[in-house]
Design a protein around this motif. Structure first.
Motif, PDB file in Angstrom:
ATOM      1  N   UNK A 107      -2.051 -16.001   5.153  1.00 20.45           N
ATOM      2  CA  UNK A 107      -1.349 -16.320   3.978  1.00 20.45           C
ATOM      3  C   UNK A 107      -1.649 -15.478   2.674  1.00 20.45           C
ATOM      4  N   UNK A 108      -2.793 -14.815   2.747  1.00 26.73           N
ATOM      5  CA  UNK A 108      -3.291 -13.765   1.601  1.00 26.73           C
ATOM      6  C   UNK A 108      -2.507 -12.710   1.684  1.00 26.73           C
ATOM      7  N   UNK A 109      -2.339 -12.067   0.376  1.00 25.11           N
ATOM      8  CA  UNK A 109      -1.702 -11.091  -0.015  1.00 25.11           C
ATOM      9  C   UNK A 109      -2.418  -9.917   0.556  1.00 25.11           C
ATOM     10  N   UNK A 110      -1.811  -9.181   1.392  1.00 26.97           N
ATOM     11  CA  UNK A 110      -2.265  -7.771   1.998  1.00 26.97           C
ATOM     12  C   UNK A 110      -1.793  -6.782   1.262  1.00 26.97           C
ATOM     13  N   UNK A 111      -0.442  -6.590   1.148  1.00 30.66           N
ATOM     14  CA  UNK A 111       0.171  -5.516   0.155  1.00 30.66           C
ATOM     15  C   UNK A 111       0.740  -6.208  -0.711  1.00 30.66           C
ATOM     16  N   UNK A 112       0.662  -5.771  -2.120  1.00 32.04           N
ATOM     17  CA  UNK A 112       1.051  -6.264  -3.314  1.00 32.04           C
ATOM     18  C   UNK A 112       2.544  -5.602  -3.551  1.00 32.04           C
ATOM     19  N   UNK A 119       8.112  12.447   8.753  1.00 34.01           N
ATOM     20  CA  UNK A 119       7.922  11.996   7.436  1.00 34.01           C
ATOM     21  C   UNK A 119       7.742  10.456   7.242  1.00 34.01           C
ATOM     22  N   UNK A 120       7.027   9.795   6.298  1.00 37.41           N
ATOM     23  CA  UNK A 120       7.087   8.731   6.136  1.00 37.41           C
ATOM     24  C   UNK A 120       7.293   8.537   4.793  1.00 37.41           C
ATOM     25  N   UNK A 121       8.483   7.700   4.328  1.00 41.72           N
ATOM     26  CA  UNK A 121       8.851   7.556   2.957  1.00 41.72           C
ATOM     27  C   UNK A 121       8.643   6.083   2.193  1.00 41.72           C
ATOM     28  N   UNK A 122       8.074   5.297   3.203  1.00 38.01           N
ATOM     29  CA  UNK A 122       7.811   3.947   2.787  1.00 38.01           C
ATOM     30  C   UNK A 122       6.476   3.598   2.784  1.00 38.01           C
ATOM     31  N   UNK A 123       5.683   2.968   1.868  1.00 46.15           N
ATOM     32  CA  UNK A 123       4.342   2.734   2.032  1.00 46.15           C
ATOM     33  C   UNK A 123       3.830   1.382   1.315  1.00 46.15           C
ATOM     34  N   UNK A 124       3.251   0.680   2.163  1.00 46.08           N
ATOM     35  CA  UNK A 124       2.577  -0.764   1.476  1.00 46.08           C
ATOM     36  C   UNK A 124       1.528  -0.395   0.721  1.00 46.08           C
ATOM     37  N   UNK A 125       1.640  -1.078  -0.500  1.00 43.93           N
ATOM     38  CA  UNK A 125       0.372  -0.488  -1.474  1.00 43.93           C
ATOM     39  C   UNK A 125      -0.577  -1.805  -1.461  1.00 43.93           C
ATOM     40  N   UNK A 126      -1.832  -1.342  -1.080  1.00 43.02           N
ATOM     41  CA  UNK A 126      -2.865  -2.124  -0.760  1.00 43.02           C
ATOM     42  C   UNK A 126      -3.601  -2.216  -2.063  1.00 43.02           C
ATOM     43  N   UNK A 127      -3.783  -1.128  -2.900  1.00 45.59           N
ATOM     44  CA  UNK A 127      -4.330  -1.077  -4.062  1.00 45.59           C
ATOM     45  C   UNK A 127      -3.657  -0.456  -5.082  1.00 45.59           C
ATOM     46  N   UNK A 165      -2.677   3.096   0.032  1.00 43.80           N
ATOM     47  CA  UNK A 165      -1.376   2.896   0.804  1.00 43.80           C
ATOM     48  C   UNK A 165      -1.523   2.817   2.408  1.00 43.80           C
ATOM     49  N   UNK A 166      -0.674   2.117   3.013  1.00 39.33           N
ATOM     50  CA  UNK A 166      -0.857   1.910   4.427  1.00 39.33           C
ATOM     51  C   UNK A 166       0.725   1.869   4.877  1.00 39.33           C
ATOM     52  N   UNK A 167       0.898   2.255   6.066  1.00 41.83           N
ATOM     53  CA  UNK A 167       2.235   2.224   6.889  1.00 41.83           C
ATOM     54  C   UNK A 167       1.966   1.702   8.253  1.00 41.83           C
ATOM     55  N   UNK A 168       2.472   0.738   8.822  1.00 43.99           N
ATOM     56  CA  UNK A 168       2.322   0.219  10.157  1.00 43.99           C
ATOM     57  C   UNK A 168       3.453   1.079  11.025  1.00 43.99           C
ATOM     58  N   UNK A 169       2.876   1.200  12.236  1.00 38.66           N
ATOM     59  CA  UNK A 169       3.871   1.964  13.333  1.00 38.66           C
ATOM     60  C   UNK A 169       4.865   0.822  13.572  1.00 38.66           C
ATOM     61  N   UNK A 170       6.071   1.365  14.181  1.00 44.52           N
ATOM     62  CA  UNK A 170       7.384   0.473  14.291  1.00 44.52           C
ATOM     63  C   UNK A 170       6.809  -0.786  15.397  1.00 44.52           C
ATOM     64  N   UNK A 171       6.987  -1.743  15.215  1.00 47.10           N
ATOM     65  CA  UNK A 171       6.961  -2.827  16.105  1.00 47.10           C
ATOM     66  C   UNK A 171       5.404  -3.435  15.816  1.00 47.10           C
ATOM     67  N   UNK A 172       4.613  -2.979  15.018  1.00 45.35           N
ATOM     68  CA  UNK A 172       3.060  -3.401  14.970  1.00 45.35           C
ATOM     69  C   UNK A 172       3.150  -4.834  14.212  1.00 45.35           C
ATOM     70  N   UNK A 173       2.511  -5.779  14.903  1.00 47.39           N
ATOM     71  CA  UNK A 173       2.130  -7.052  14.460  1.00 47.39           C
ATOM     72  C   UNK A 173       0.675  -7.034  13.941  1.00 47.39           C
TER      73      UNK A 173
END
Length: 282
Positions: A216-221, A243-251, A259-267
């Motif tokens: 429940x902690x924030x991993x990407x803001x 190409x990747x056009x959407x990125x999670x912002x970690x800091x 930045x981070x980007x999970x591969x499709x289907x990643x848990x």
């Protein structure tokens, strides 16, 4: 006789109760685009049109607004636009009969009078005279690009690559490649050190896109969304280098961008890719 009179009375009541009510509760007919009564008004601050805009729909239709990229489905709303100059506004109305009508116009935004801290960190703070920021690979992080565990790692944790390795990992832009985020037009430009290889598009922030880990902690803001351009080495290596056009912002702060980007289907602890940048000193 009394029974007959009672029955007749009940029949009369039933007939009255079944009278049609269409005229009383009519939802009205459709209107045309030229009948739309809608407007978008920037809030004036210190004599200049600010970037907070009041939206008003006075027409009998449902609302869908696109005001400089800010979306709303309310008849009356206040939205924030993060660009200056002539800003396009599109209103799409849905009539009671299901037909859609549209009106397009533009408004003038003179100054970014309201700007979230995240935009100031990424693009610059116009109140301090900064309207663009340059980013490079963050060599202080050790590994600047690679993969690791989604929702677990916050930097490359499995396959790691330092800054020097980006000359071979990304020969188009190299280890000295850089990115410039500019408030004017909300643009993102990336370039190699010599300036002979460039790519330009737009960038925006989705501040509502918060991702939490399993505890429940924030991993990407938030999320960074780009169009017609990626960040440096912004590809999916296990997806044909798409190409990747959407990125999670970690800091994101005044000097760092992770930045981070999970591969499709990643848990949780599935494969994710990480990018480590810092603000350039020059």
């Amino acid at each position: 006789m009394k029974n007959i009179i009672y029955a007749l009375c009940m029949m009369a009541i039933a007939l009255v109760a079944c009278e049609p009510i269409e005229d009383r509760d009519s939802i009205g007919g459709a209107i045309t685009a030229d009948q739309l009564d809608v407007k978008a008004t920037p809030i004036v601050v210190n004599g200049k049109n600010g970037n907070m805009v009041i939206l008003e729909n006075h027409s009998p239709v449902l609302s869908a607004w696109n005001c400089g990229g800010s979306l709303s489905t309310k008849a009356y709303d206040t939205v924030m636009v993060v660009k200056t100059g002539a800003v396009d506004v599109t209103f799409t109305g849905l009539n009671p009969d299901g037909s859609k009508i549209e009106k397009k116009f533009n408004i003038q935004i003179d100054a970014l009078t309201t700007l979230p801290a995240e935009y100031k960190y990424l693009f610059g703070d116009p109140t301090k005279g900064v309207t663009s920021k340059k980013y490079v690979w963050d060599e202080t992080a050790g590994a600047v690009w690679g993969n690791g565990g989604y929702l677990g790692n916050t930097s490359p944790g499995w396959w790691t690559n330092n800054k020097a390795s980006m000359d071979s990992n990304d020969p188009d832009y190299g280890s000295e490649g850089y990115m410039v985020f500019s408030l004017a037009g909300m643009t993102l430009k990336k370039s190699n050190a010599a300036g002979t290889k460039t790519e330009t598009g737009t960038a925006s922030l989705d501040l509502a896109a918060i991702t939490k880990d399993g505890n429940g902690a924030v991993w990407a803001s938030a999320k960074l969304i780009t169009k017609n351009v990626t960040v440096l080495k912004g590809v999916a290596p296990n997806g044909g280098n798409a190409p990747v056009y959407s990125y999670d912002i970690l800091k994101l702060n005044d000097s760092k961008l992770v930045l981070a980007w999970p591969e499709p289907g990643s848990g949780a602890w599935g494969t994710a890719w990480f990018w480590m940048f810092r603000v350039a000193n020059n």
